[in-house]
Design a protein around this motif. Sequence first.
Motif, short mmCIF file in Angstrom:
data_model
loop_
_atom_site.label_atom_id
_atom_site.label_comp_id
_atom_site.label_asym_id
_atom_site.label_seq_id
_atom_site.Cartn_x
_atom_site.Cartn_y
_atom_site.Cartn_z
N GLU A 1 0.85 -1.30 -0.12
CA GLU A 1 -0.18 0.13 0.00
C GLU A 1 0.61 1.35 0.18
OE1 GLU A 1 -4.16 -0.98 2.28
OE2 GLU A 1 -2.45 -0.66 3.40
N LEU B 1 -2.75 6.84 0.60
CA LEU B 1 -1.68 6.21 0.95
C LEU B 1 -0.46 6.81 0.61
CD1 LEU B 1 -2.99 2.90 -1.46
CD2 LEU B 1 -3.12 3.34 0.86
N ARG C 1 -5.25 2.06 -7.34
CA ARG C 1 -4.85 3.28 -6.94
C ARG C 1 -4.94 4.21 -7.77
NH1 ARG C 1 0.68 0.72 -4.05
NH2 ARG C 1 0.62 0.03 -6.17
N GLU D 1 -6.46 5.08 -2.83
CA GLU D 1 -7.01 3.79 -2.99
C GLU D 1 -8.64 4.04 -2.45
OE1 GLU D 1 -6.19 -0.72 -3.90
OE2 GLU D 1 -5.32 -0.02 -1.80
#
Length: 168
Positions: free
Chosen positions: A31, A154, A76, A149
């Motif tokens: 992530e 992130l 993402r 995301e």
Amino acid sequence: MMNWFRTLTVLSGVSLALVGEGYSQMPSAAETVRIEVKTVSSSDRKEIKDSREDTITQNKVLEISVTGKPKTPETRVVKWSVFGRDQKDKDVTELESGEYPLDLSNGGRQMRESKKVSTTFTGAHTAGKGKKVPASGSKYVGYAIQVREGTKILGEAYDPAGLKAKMK
């Protein structure tokens, strides 16, 4: 558990950010992303007749580099915004923004440029035979970049840091 931390460092016009804000635990390596930003600038001045003031046009392009671990499927997105300050009322507003899907399939790095953002402004001045002319236009203030995301952030980079509050 402690919230994960956010860092923002500015070195020679390059901003770096690692973020996992809002997490109750540290995000996984899949992530986390790193954002590097270089602002490419140019400007043009036009003399105002019978005045000491110039009309200035600023041009900015953000060179955005995102690194991290690729995901399959990739969900993402990178969102960028450029902000300016109105020279008359001093409000900071978003001048331009955009977003694109993150693609780290090329060795874990993606490099993209924002579109060129131009601003034009003139400071308050006296023209001709003492006529007062108020400031006008908008002056570049900075940028905000987030990797998201869904609603989860992130990674993010802001210059200056106060623009975080302006990011939508």
